[in-house]
Design a protein around this motif. Structure first.
Motif, PDB file in Angstrom:
ATOM      1  N   ASN A 176       0.808  -1.217   0.000  1.00  0.00           N
ATOM      2  CA  ASN A 176       0.000   0.000   0.000  1.00  0.00           C
ATOM      3  C   ASN A 176       0.844   1.271   0.000  1.00  0.00           C
ATOM      4  O   ASN A 176       0.346   2.342  -0.306  1.00  0.00           O
ATOM      5  N   LYS A 177       2.141   1.144   0.346  1.00  0.00           N
ATOM      6  CA  LYS A 177       2.982   2.341   0.322  1.00  0.00           C
ATOM      7  C   LYS A 177       3.191   2.808  -1.124  1.00  0.00           C
ATOM      8  O   LYS A 177       3.237   3.994  -1.394  1.00  0.00           O
ATOM      9  N   LYS A 208      -0.056   4.526  -1.946  1.00  0.00           N
ATOM     10  CA  LYS A 208      -0.220   5.811  -1.274  1.00  0.00           C
ATOM     11  C   LYS A 208       0.726   6.882  -1.805  1.00  0.00           C
ATOM     12  O   LYS A 208       0.424   8.062  -1.775  1.00  0.00           O
ATOM     13  N   ASN A 217       7.498   0.792   7.471  1.00  0.00           N
ATOM     14  CA  ASN A 217       7.508   0.443   6.047  1.00  0.00           C
ATOM     15  C   ASN A 217       7.372   1.691   5.185  1.00  0.00           C
ATOM     16  O   ASN A 217       7.898   1.760   4.076  1.00  0.00           O
ATOM     17  N   GLY A 240      -3.314   0.631   9.563  1.00  0.00           N
ATOM     18  CA  GLY A 240      -2.486   1.312  10.550  1.00  0.00           C
ATOM     19  C   GLY A 240      -3.173   2.651  10.766  1.00  0.00           C
ATOM     20  O   GLY A 240      -4.004   2.830  11.648  1.00  0.00           O
ATOM     21  N   THR A 241      -2.891   3.580   9.865  1.00  0.00           N
ATOM     22  CA  THR A 241      -3.578   4.877   9.905  1.00  0.00           C
ATOM     23  C   THR A 241      -4.996   4.784   9.338  1.00  0.00           C
ATOM     24  O   THR A 241      -5.808   5.679   9.544  1.00  0.00           O
ATOM     25  N   GLY A 242      -5.267   3.745   8.544  1.00  0.00           N
ATOM     26  CA  GLY A 242      -6.576   3.588   7.924  1.00  0.00           C
ATOM     27  C   GLY A 242      -6.695   4.278   6.570  1.00  0.00           C
ATOM     28  O   GLY A 242      -7.733   4.187   5.904  1.00  0.00           O
ATOM     29  N   THR A 286      -5.328   3.608   3.655  1.00  0.00           N
ATOM     30  CA  THR A 286      -5.515   2.689   2.535  1.00  0.00           C
ATOM     31  C   THR A 286      -6.949   2.171   2.471  1.00  0.00           C
ATOM     32  O   THR A 286      -7.606   2.262   1.429  1.00  0.00           O
ATOM     33  N   TYR A 288       0.923  -6.343  10.440  1.00  0.00           N
ATOM     34  CA  TYR A 288      -0.462  -5.985  10.145  1.00  0.00           C
ATOM     35  C   TYR A 288      -1.319  -7.167   9.689  1.00  0.00           C
ATOM     36  O   TYR A 288      -2.492  -7.263  10.025  1.00  0.00           O
ATOM     37  N   SER A 317      -0.756  -5.900   1.599  1.00  0.00           N
ATOM     38  CA  SER A 317      -0.321  -4.516   1.829  1.00  0.00           C
ATOM     39  C   SER A 317       1.195  -4.370   1.886  1.00  0.00           C
ATOM     40  O   SER A 317       1.705  -3.299   2.202  1.00  0.00           O
ATOM     41  N   GLY A 318       1.931  -5.450   1.543  1.00  0.00           N
ATOM     42  CA  GLY A 318       3.401  -5.353   1.500  1.00  0.00           C
ATOM     43  C   GLY A 318       4.028  -5.568   2.870  1.00  0.00           C
ATOM     44  O   GLY A 318       3.501  -6.316   3.688  1.00  0.00           O
TER      45      GLY A 318
END
Ligand SMILES: *Cc1c(COP(=O)(O)O)cnc(C)c1O
Length: 286
Positions: free
Chosen positions: A31-32, A35, A59, A167-169, A171, A246, A267-268
């Motif tokens: 997801n990085k 993002k 990450n 994590g932060t939500g 994604t 995660y 999400s990697g």
């Protein structure tokens, strides 16, 4: 970039599809990548420097470092004081990020909060600040691209649910907003569901198709738990390696609380497993 492929895995007799975003790049994956998509598409000449802050094994930090190396942008990362153990490691996200050219600045714990709050005050046009973990409204575009890929790839499959851990939500939220005809499941890893909702609300209104599955037990972020390791091993044996931070909680919640066909969006974060596995082996003397 080509669409990332789908894999099929069987867990506890259930079949799941996995969207292999972990295969995008060893460092800038999952997801990085999604993002940071907008920044990745930004011409090199637009910025000279990227600033971010947060955890020393994050990450997001590694993904930003990989992006900056490629773009020839300077990358400064602010953290709380870094432990000697992490500084001496020759593996893991901190080591790799430094190797890719990241400059890190340690801030005293007492000053950290205020210091971070002032980062955005004095920046020039050549500099871009990415909030901790990439919790940035610009993440929207990359997740729309992901949504489009999912729509295309599930066209002939009987799938109306996707899942990805939070994590932060950022994604899960932007994916749900871009994929209205699907149910998007997520689970909190940092704090509980209400904290996750708060984080999401800072970015956008939470749509009805986003379902937050509350873990059966209270977990603390980045702490080793035997059931997480077990889940990690189970998925690895099933054919796909996921991250240890995660993914385990997401898989546990999916297996316990859903029963339909689900597409799990990888999400990697696999690059962080080596240091996590060492912590597991220290804690449980494996
Ligand atoms: C960063 C990260 C997450 C959390 O993503 P958010 O957008 O902050 O919710 C989930 N899984 C992995 C592997 C990550 O690296």
């Amino acid at each position: 970039m080509k669409n990332t492929p789908l894999s099929k895995i069987t867990l506890e007799g259930r079949e799941f599809f996995v969207k292999r975003d972990d295969l995008i790049d060893p460092y800038l994956a999952g997801n990085k990548y999604r993002k940071l998509y907008t920044l990745l598409k930004t011409p090199k000449s637009k910025y000279k420097k990227i600033i971010s802050y947060g955890g020393t094994q994050s990450n997001a930090m590694l993904a930003i470092a990989a992006m900056c190396k490629d773009k020839e942008w300077e990358f400064t990362y602010y953290t709380k004081p870094i432990s000697k153990v992490i500084k001496e490691q020759t593996f893991g996200n901190y080591y790799l990020s430094k190797y890719l050219g990241m400059k890190d600045i340690e801030i005293d714990i007492e000053l950290y909060r205020d210091y971070i709050a002032t980062l955005s005050i004095n920046i020039d046009e050549d500099t871009y600040i990415i909030d901790q973990g990439g919790a940035d409204k610009s993440a929207k575009d990359g997740l729309e691209v992901l949504a489009q890929e999912i729509r295309k790839q599930t066209k002939d499959l009987d799938i109306k649910s996707v899942a990805t851990p939070s994590g932060t939500g950022t994604t899960a939220l932007f994916l749900a907003l871009a994929l209205k005809e699907f149910t998007v499941y997520t689970t909190p890893n940092v704090g509980d569901s209400s904290y996750l909702r708060e984080q999401m609300l800072a970015l956008a209104k939470i749509p009805d198709n986003l379902i937050i599955l509350e873990p059966k037990k209270k977990y603390h972020f980045a702490k080793p738990y035997p059931e997480f390791l077990q889940m990690y091993k189970k998925t690895k044996e099933a054919g796909v390696e996921f991250d240890l931070l995660y993914a385990p909680a997401m898989w546990l919640a999916l297996l316990e609380q859903t029963d339909e066909q689900v597409l799990y969006v990888h999400s990697g974060g696999v690059s962080s497993n080596e240091s996590m596995l060492r912590r597991y082996s220290q804690k449980f003397s494996l």
